[in-house]
Design an enzyme around this catalytic site. Structure first.
Site, short mmCIF file in Angstrom:
data_model
loop_
_atom_site.label_atom_id
_atom_site.label_comp_id
_atom_site.label_asym_id
_atom_site.label_seq_id
_atom_site.Cartn_x
_atom_site.Cartn_y
_atom_site.Cartn_z
N HIS A 1 86.20 88.90 31.41
CA HIS A 1 87.39 88.87 30.58
C HIS A 1 86.88 89.96 29.31
O HIS A 1 86.07 89.56 28.68
CB HIS A 1 87.31 87.51 29.97
CG HIS A 1 87.44 86.63 31.14
ND1 HIS A 1 88.60 86.52 32.00
CD2 HIS A 1 86.75 85.56 31.62
CE1 HIS A 1 88.53 85.54 32.92
NE2 HIS A 1 87.49 84.92 32.57
N LYS B 1 88.34 86.63 14.69
CA LYS B 1 89.67 86.35 14.77
C LYS B 1 89.93 85.38 13.55
O LYS B 1 91.13 85.32 12.85
CB LYS B 1 90.21 85.88 15.77
CG LYS B 1 91.77 85.54 16.08
CD LYS B 1 92.03 85.56 17.66
CE LYS B 1 91.46 84.34 18.24
NZ LYS B 1 92.39 82.98 17.81
#
Length: 895
Positions: free
Chosen positions: A138, A563
């Protein structure tokens, strides 16, 4: 002597011309003319020969949907080819540097820095260092496997033209094959027609391990030993590399990674590595043809053959009949037979990789005794290094899942035993789990999933299989379990408890699992001292840790930290918490191994690995280091053998130097004023970043001004784009978050709030001169600022304007000017602090940007045109997805 016959400009020019010929032949002259017109207009604007992009935009707006597809394919294919040209140029630079002795950051440079130390210090450094690249699925590469295979073929043809002396006819033949491959590439679908399965992702990772790293790792060892031999005598170079993987075993948020997938991955990896060893032994058999009448193989070798005679009597007779006077070949045939019997019902197979390594050692010692040192160095030693590095598993697998799933599973399993785990507070949970782990009899039956919900059933099945996997493939094949979103000590003890119930842990004395907390939120990072201190003081966990050798692996989540907090605040928090984790480990006499969960992009911890390793706080550098390799970064680093060798040489250089520095200076000298400056900058940057994300309408702006809705539906990977499907920044995974901004040419996660943070320091009485001194003398600050500079350099807000225009007018006016102002100020501050005229420090990077930008621009403009349409045909949807792939290739990043 010239090593090369070409340069990057020639490669780019000829590949571009070849693509144009193929485009015209496969489409039409009209399509070719349209692409050329668009390309020329984009280049002219970038070169200042046109005042605006109006003509380019008008031409893109006027083409048919069918022609739009051709344009998108043309520019996407161009980037695939140009990436190969730049890869070839990197190989040229490495080879020239090796030839003239100017190649920096390699193992020889590291040895030069060690040469002034006493041998005992150097041996300590060698003993301490272990570098563990860990491949994850990923993000999965945007490119299809078929496309990658064709591109590797193109790369091979370029290498032939560049490095081999060819006749005119031979050159013509290679160029014909190159044209054929590019033609086939043009005719091949670029976009996946299905979502990749986790087994596809596992095979992708295995390809790099099998076809590149298996060979080049031994070369790095040889370079190191040669360099050490010039300055030192009798140093022992142990295991310095271990490759690991999450592909096929990372269950966090991916319901498709089942126990069956992990079993298939373990089985295939074993088959692959055993076959590679068999090939190596077959090759050795062609070399070790010594006549028994001319050598004395020695007692140890004779004893080894005698042992083989007992375990493989029939095969020994066959070997002696085939090689009556060649004892080494006899031995190698028996070694191949023992490899064939690994996991076989027939007896006599190797028990483990150490067993195979012992046989190689016997061969090596016998050869040395007969004056064959050079044969050992050239042929046997590389094989021994391969066995030590790749074992019988190729790459050890890490399991991973979200802590909520373990908590739910433990609660469900204990509820059947009358224990209301959900009702317990944290201290009570720790006490309950500890008592259960320490008691002799199991509390729950992990094989009994009757009546349980889906999540507890899946988790219990995994732990039940874990015991079987370790029994079948060896503990080393799958011996680590990472826990996403760890927030409490009980989250770690839950995994230890489940492993204990499955028989993987038997305290005191045995623990078959490293339990690894993944700290990725601000609360977890700031609470790291509490979490780890509680665990180290816990009787059960301390016993497990002791059984594992006293090394605690702790994973740091760069992606979600960024984030949540923004680039500057996340980097400072990670740096500070690495120091705190080192302190708590020192306090409890535990060896720390940091696992850096880095992504390919700057905002997710990416950037030059060599510089990142040297920028870590000294007290955290114990010698062992682990880090993730993801997405396009895997292909960029490891597809080409020469590039792969260079990458791992640089990693080893950095880690050897970093460990030496940490031994000599356990605590680097960082003035308090610098720390205070970082605190001021980080606090202000975090506030500004959080304010942006929490401003009403920001999620809607993000959704409208980036292609996130397209990215979520792409067949890029087997894992869903969000954890729960909710529409929020918090729920969205870090990869599509970064990918979306990268597509819009606004690399916001890599620099936003940097300027606000620096301005807060300057407004509080700080000065640019101090920041310049920090940049010059503090590796952490320099690496952070250089990485931000790379993100700023790749940002193009003029292109981003077209994406911003897709948003509702009030949202656009609320957010785009704010982002633009932050970018402009950050650019000014970074160039002032670094005292550079450009954001980038390396000329080749600027050349690459100048080469790429004119070709990315049309893809961006075509993408925004398609995004603006309220309804798209299936063909237009396909073209839109193709623009995503093309921009990813042009930006060399998916997230």
């Amino acid at each position: 002597m010239s090593l090369h016959d070409r340069n990057v400009r020639q490669d780019v020019r000829e590949l571009g011309a070849l693509l144009g010929d193929v485009l015209e032949a496969q489409s039409s002259t009209g399509a070719f003319d349209t692409v050329e017109s668009i390309r020329t207009a984009a280049i002219d604007y970038r070169h200042g020969e046109r005042a605006d992009r109006d003509e380019l935009v008008a031409e893109l707006d006027g083409i048919t949907p069918e022609l739009s597809s051709v344009v998108a394919r043309a520019f996407t294919t161009y980037f695939e080819l140009i990436n190969l040209a730049e890869e070839r140029e990197r190989v040229r630079a490495v080879r020239r540097g090796e030839q003239d002795g100017t190649l920096s950051d390699g193992v020889r440079e590291a040895v030069e820095k060690l040469a002034a130390d006493d041998p005992e210090r150097v041996q300590q450094v060698l003993d301490d260092v272990l570098v563990e690249p860990t491949f994850t699925a990923h993000p999965t590469e945007a490119r299809r496997k078929t496309v990658k295979a064709k591109l590797r073929s193109v790369a091979d043809h370029l290498e032939t033209l560049d490095e081999q002396r060819l006749t005119d006819d031979e050159t013509e033949a290679v160029e014909r094959d190159l044209e054929a491959e590019v033609t086939s590439l043009w005719q091949t679908p670029q976009v996946r027609d299905r979502q990749p399965h986790p087994t596809d992702e596992a095979r992708n990772v295995q390809w790099y391990l099998e076809n590149t790293l298996f060979d080049v790792t031994a070369d790095v060892y040889a370079d190191l030993e040669d360099a050490l031999g010039e300055s030192f005598d009798d140093l022992d170079v142990g295991k310095l590399f271990e490759f690991r993987s999450w592909a096929g075993s990372d269950r966090d948020g991916n319901p498709f990674v089942t126990p069956e997938v992990t079993t298939e991955t373990l089985s295939r990896q074993r088959r692959v590595v055993l076959e590679r060893y068999r090939d190596e032994l077959k090759s050795l058999s062609g070399i070790l043809s010594q006549d028994a009448d001319r050598i004395d193989v020695g007692e140890q070798f004779e004893a080894s053959l005698a042992a083989d005679r007992e375990r493989l009597p029939g095969v020994v007779d066959e070997a002696e009949a085939r090689y009556p006077t060649e004892p080494y070949r006899q031995k190698l045939k028996l070694m191949r037979e023992r490899l064939d019997r690994v996991d076989d019902v027939r007896p006599g197979g190797y028990e483990d990789a150490a067993d195979l390594a012992a046989d190689l050692d016997v061969l090596a010692e016998s050869l040395r005794a007969n004056g064959g040192e050079v044969i050992v160095d050239a042929h046997v030693e590389p094989a021994r290094r391969q066995v030590a590095t790749f074992g019988f598993s190729l790459a050890s697998l890490d399991l991973r899942d979200h802590q909520e799933n373990h908590t739910e599973t433990v609660a469900a399993a204990l509820a059947r035993e009358g224990i209301e785990y959900d009702a317990l507070d944290e201290d009570e949970r720790v006490e309950t789990l500890t008592e259960a782990i320490l008691q002799a009899e199991p509390v729950v039956d992990v094989t009994d999933t009757a009546g349980l919900d889906d999540i507890p059933t899946r988790v219990l099945r995994r732990f039940d299989h874990l015991a079987d996997w370790q029994a079948e493939y060896g503990v080393d094949a799958i011996d680590t379990y990472a826990i996403s979103m760890t927030e409490e000590p009980s989250h770690v003890l839950e995994v230890l408890f489940l492993a204990d119930q499955a028989g993987v842990v038997e305290l005191p004395g045995y623990c078959g699992l490293d339990v690894v907390p993944l700290l990725e939120t601000e609360s977890a990072l700031s609470g790291a001292r509490r979490i780890m201190g509680t665990l180290f003081e816990n009787e059960a966990y301390a016993g497990a840790l002791e059984a594992r050798g006293g090394t605690q692996e702790i994973m740091l989540g760069y992606s979600d930290s960024n984030k949540e907090n923004g680039f500057l605040a996340a980097n400072w928090s990670l740096y500070e918490n690495q120091r705190r984790l080192a302190d708590v480990c020192d306090e409890f006499d535990v060896t720390l191994r940091l696992f850096h969960g880095r992504g390919g992009s700057i905002s997710r911890g990416g950037g030059p690995m060599h510089e990142a390793l040297l920028a870590l706080p000294n007290r955290s550098v114990t010698g062992q280091v682990k880090f993730t390799e993801q997405g396009e970064a895997i292909a960029e680093k490891y597809a080409n053998p020469r590039v792969a060798e260079r990458e791992i040489s640089q990693m080893l250089n950095a880690q050897l130097r970093a460990r030496r520095n940490a031994i000599e200076t356990p605590e680097e000298s960082v003035p308090d004023s610098w720390v205070d400056a970082m605190e001021t900058m980080a606090d202000a940057a975090r506030d500004e970043y959080r304010d942006l994300l929490e401003t009403e309408g920001f999620v809607e702006y993000f959704e409208q001004a980036t292609p996130i809705t397209v990215i979520e539906d792409l067949n890029l990977g087997s894992r869903p784009a969000s954890r729960s499907g909710e529409r929020s920044v918090e729920d969205l995974r870090a990869i599509p978050w970064v990918f979306s901004w990268t597509q819009s040419r606004c690399i916001l996660p890599g620099w936003y709030a940097l300027a606000t943070g620096i301005d807060a320091y300057l407004d509080s009485g700080g000065d640019v001169e101090t920041l310049q001194e920090m940049y010059d003398s503090w590796p952490f600050f320099r690496s952070m600022l250089d990485n931000a500079a790379l993100s700023l350099a790749r940002t193009d807000l003029e292109i981003t304007t077209h994406y911003a225009d897709l948003a509702e007018p009030d949202l656009r006016e609320r957010f785009f000017p704010r982002v633009n102002a932050e970018y402009e100020r950050a650019t000014d501050l970074v160039t002032s602090i670094t005292e550079r005229e450009t954001l980038y420090a390396r000329d080749w990077y600027g050349e690459s940007l100048r080469r790429r930008n004119p070709y990315v621009d049309p893809l961006n403009l075509l993408q925004t045109r398609l995004l603006a349409q309220s309804h798209r045909t299936d063909a237009e949807e396909q073209t839109l997805r193709l623009t995503v792939k093309g921009i990813a290739a042009g930006m060399q990043n998916t997230g």
